[in-house]
Motif scaffolding. Sequence first.
Motif, short mmCIF file in Angstrom:
data_model
loop_
_atom_site.label_atom_id
_atom_site.label_comp_id
_atom_site.label_asym_id
_atom_site.label_seq_id
_atom_site.Cartn_x
_atom_site.Cartn_y
_atom_site.Cartn_z
N ALA A 1 -6.81 4.60 15.51
CA ALA A 1 -6.95 3.30 14.86
C ALA A 1 -7.74 3.40 13.56
O ALA A 1 -7.40 2.74 12.57
CB ALA A 1 -7.61 2.31 15.81
N PRO B 1 -7.40 -0.29 11.14
CA PRO B 1 -6.35 -0.28 12.16
C PRO B 1 -5.07 -0.96 11.65
O PRO B 1 -5.11 -1.88 10.82
CB PRO B 1 -6.98 -1.07 13.32
N ASP B 2 -3.95 -0.48 12.16
CA ASP B 2 -2.64 -1.09 11.90
C ASP B 2 -2.38 -1.26 10.39
O ASP B 2 -2.07 -2.36 9.92
CB ASP B 2 -2.52 -2.42 12.62
N GLN B 3 -2.52 -0.15 9.64
CA GLN B 3 -2.33 -0.22 8.19
C GLN B 3 -1.62 1.05 7.72
O GLN B 3 -1.84 2.15 8.26
CB GLN B 3 -3.67 -0.37 7.48
N ASN B 4 -0.77 0.93 6.70
CA ASN B 4 -0.05 2.05 6.10
C ASN B 4 -0.88 2.67 4.98
O ASN B 4 -1.49 1.95 4.17
CB ASN B 4 1.30 1.59 5.55
N LYS C 1 0.49 5.67 9.41
CA LYS C 1 0.19 4.30 9.83
C LYS C 1 -0.76 4.38 11.01
O LYS C 1 -0.47 5.03 12.02
CB LYS C 1 1.46 3.55 10.23
N THR C 2 -1.89 3.73 10.88
CA THR C 2 -2.91 3.78 11.92
C THR C 2 -2.50 2.92 13.11
O THR C 2 -1.66 2.03 13.00
CB THR C 2 -4.26 3.30 11.37
N MET C 3 -3.13 3.20 14.26
CA MET C 3 -2.80 2.50 15.50
C MET C 3 -3.49 1.14 15.55
O MET C 3 -4.40 0.85 14.77
CB MET C 3 -3.26 3.35 16.70
N HIS C 4 -3.05 0.28 16.54
CA HIS C 4 -3.71 -1.01 16.78
C HIS C 4 -5.09 -0.78 17.38
O HIS C 4 -5.32 0.20 18.09
CB HIS C 4 -2.88 -1.87 17.74
#
Length: 691
Positions: free
Chosen positions: A436, A488-491, A513-516
């Motif tokens: 994340a 988290p959750d970003q490209n 892309k990072t995880m949630h």
Amino acid sequence: MATPMTRWLIPVLVYTLSLRCSATDHLSPPSRPECHIPCDDNLCSVIECTWNPRPDPKSPINYCLYWGPTNSEDGNTTWGTSSDGIIRRQDFNSHEDLRVWVRACDQHDCVKSQEVVFNTEYIIKAPPPTFSSSSQDPLEIYWSTICDKLHLTAGTCEVRYRTEEYQEWFGNRDIFSGSFAVLNPQPGTIYEFQVRCACGFSLESNWSVSLRIKTAESAPVGEVDVWRDCSSSQSGYNCFLTWKELSLSQARGLILGYVVRIFYNNGTMRMVNVSAVEPRSLLVFDETMWRLTYSLMDVSSVSVSAYNALGSTDASHLALRAPGKKGNNLKLHLEMQEENLTVSWVRPSPLSASLKQYVVEYKACPSGQGFDWIKVDKSQTTVFLQGTFKKYTSYQVSLFALSENNEVHRLSTSVGYSVQGVPSVVPSFKVLSVAAKEATLIWEPVPCSKQNGVILYYQIGVDSQKVYNISVTPEMGDNTFKLPDLNPDQNYEVWIRAVTAAGPGANVTTRIKTMHQQQFGRFAPVLVVSALIVILLIVKSVCKAESKVRSLLPQCLYVKVPDPSNSHIFKQMKHQMNEPMAGICSSVLEPHPKISLLEVVETKSKVFEPNGQTRLLMQDECSWMDGQEDQTADHAAENDRTDQRYGRKDYSKMVDSDEERVDCWSSSEEEQSTSGYEKHFMPTPLEILAD
């Protein structure tokens, strides 16, 4: 001599030239002229004069050569645009003193050189001498001149010579005879000779053509310069034997071949005789060195000797050191240009007593190209090597120590470039793992053949926000880097590039892309409580199931044996020690176990005699406690299972001393109604009252 016609033409010509040749400051004067009289086999005709011009790019320059007798104002002149001039034979007399100078003129002014005065007899230059004969033993040459044909006396001569190996000339001057001998010449060596002579006190001639003579052969001397070329590959660590060609002074003739002895780790030896005249695939010649294509795997040492038609050299020994061992780590200082390499280091302290020589080796990347080495005395700490070092090419320079027993120890290794450039792109750049708030990156380093310079560090950038400099030292690890501080959750767009002293290379880009973000903290208490409830329910169900199984067993399987395990407290302790779930089950079924106190009550009971009369039961007679029969009935069903599990004997089979003294229990009916536990453990009323 000047004729009457030339006498009146000279003033006119001088006046005309003076209009063009006047003093000025912007022109530089030419150098003093140098003049001589060249002669052929029969005649010495003209005087040739030369000088160094001073060109002016703005306008063309005309040069005027002046000459005349030293005791007269009369003179002659020639002019042109070249840097030499000729004085014809009819314009001067033999054995006459002349003064000569040069004037340089442009379209505005003229300048004059310094004058030179000479006697024409002393500037005669005879042709070079010619070689008449020579001999090999002793090495001697003979020549002749034409001074006698020129009606001049023979003057002195100068001889110079050199060998084919060393191109520097060695000379001897002031030789009056027409011969020269070399003392102690090298056997089997080609010598080159040249001679020049003077006639009388005139100028020396030019050098003669070269005369080449080869001396007689003899047995070679010295040792072969042996080394090994080792490299690491996917198949392992391997070495190949190589040695340099003997110098002409050592070979003393034509080297016919080499004898190579190979000693293996198991104690065996192999001898290889390779021809230098007709080399085959086993032996390869590369400019100045030989290479044996036979692998040195499992070889402990080697020796090489060269031979010609008259003998052989001493054997050169080299012990091959096992790979992986390292010596003292010294720092090398490299100064590399395209034509040479200078390597220097600090002498280790203390100096090893077994040290014999230092060996400096360089090898181009990829290995096998541009390989060479030099051996120096142990007192040296600087080595100068000549060669051709290509631009943007990596050269691995290593320092070795050679011991007295010819063992090789690596001391240090460094990388050098003659000219550095920007590196090539990174071959591979991937994402190893993603979380994340972080990601782990892995890349393949730039190969040495494409580095174009010393890689100082790698740069990893995240979009256009942050740039990380990753060192290339051994502490860098396995070419991985953990990218921190991500959302988290970003490209993200991530790039990498290598950097040398010439600048950074091109970028290689990848996307991640990072995880949630996982919200475990909010639900952690609920999950823990739920897990505990589930565990308790499972335990309770297991204990209930065990109790039901016990209740379903027929009572006939139990043997009524008095045992302390009939007590709930003892039974709980046994279950805890012998049953995995007994401790848990007991705590659930019996939360607060207690041992009941027995109360002793004195009663007077009536006993019916056979004759119909009654009597009181005294204190010294037998009695039993109230409620004991009920307790005995409750434990009877469990005694049989407990005794069978723990392997206990029935108390009915045991004899107790107290039971022998009490004989009032004669009735079989009374024995069945009384528990074995009370008979064995409970005191009688008489014992209680006695206290």
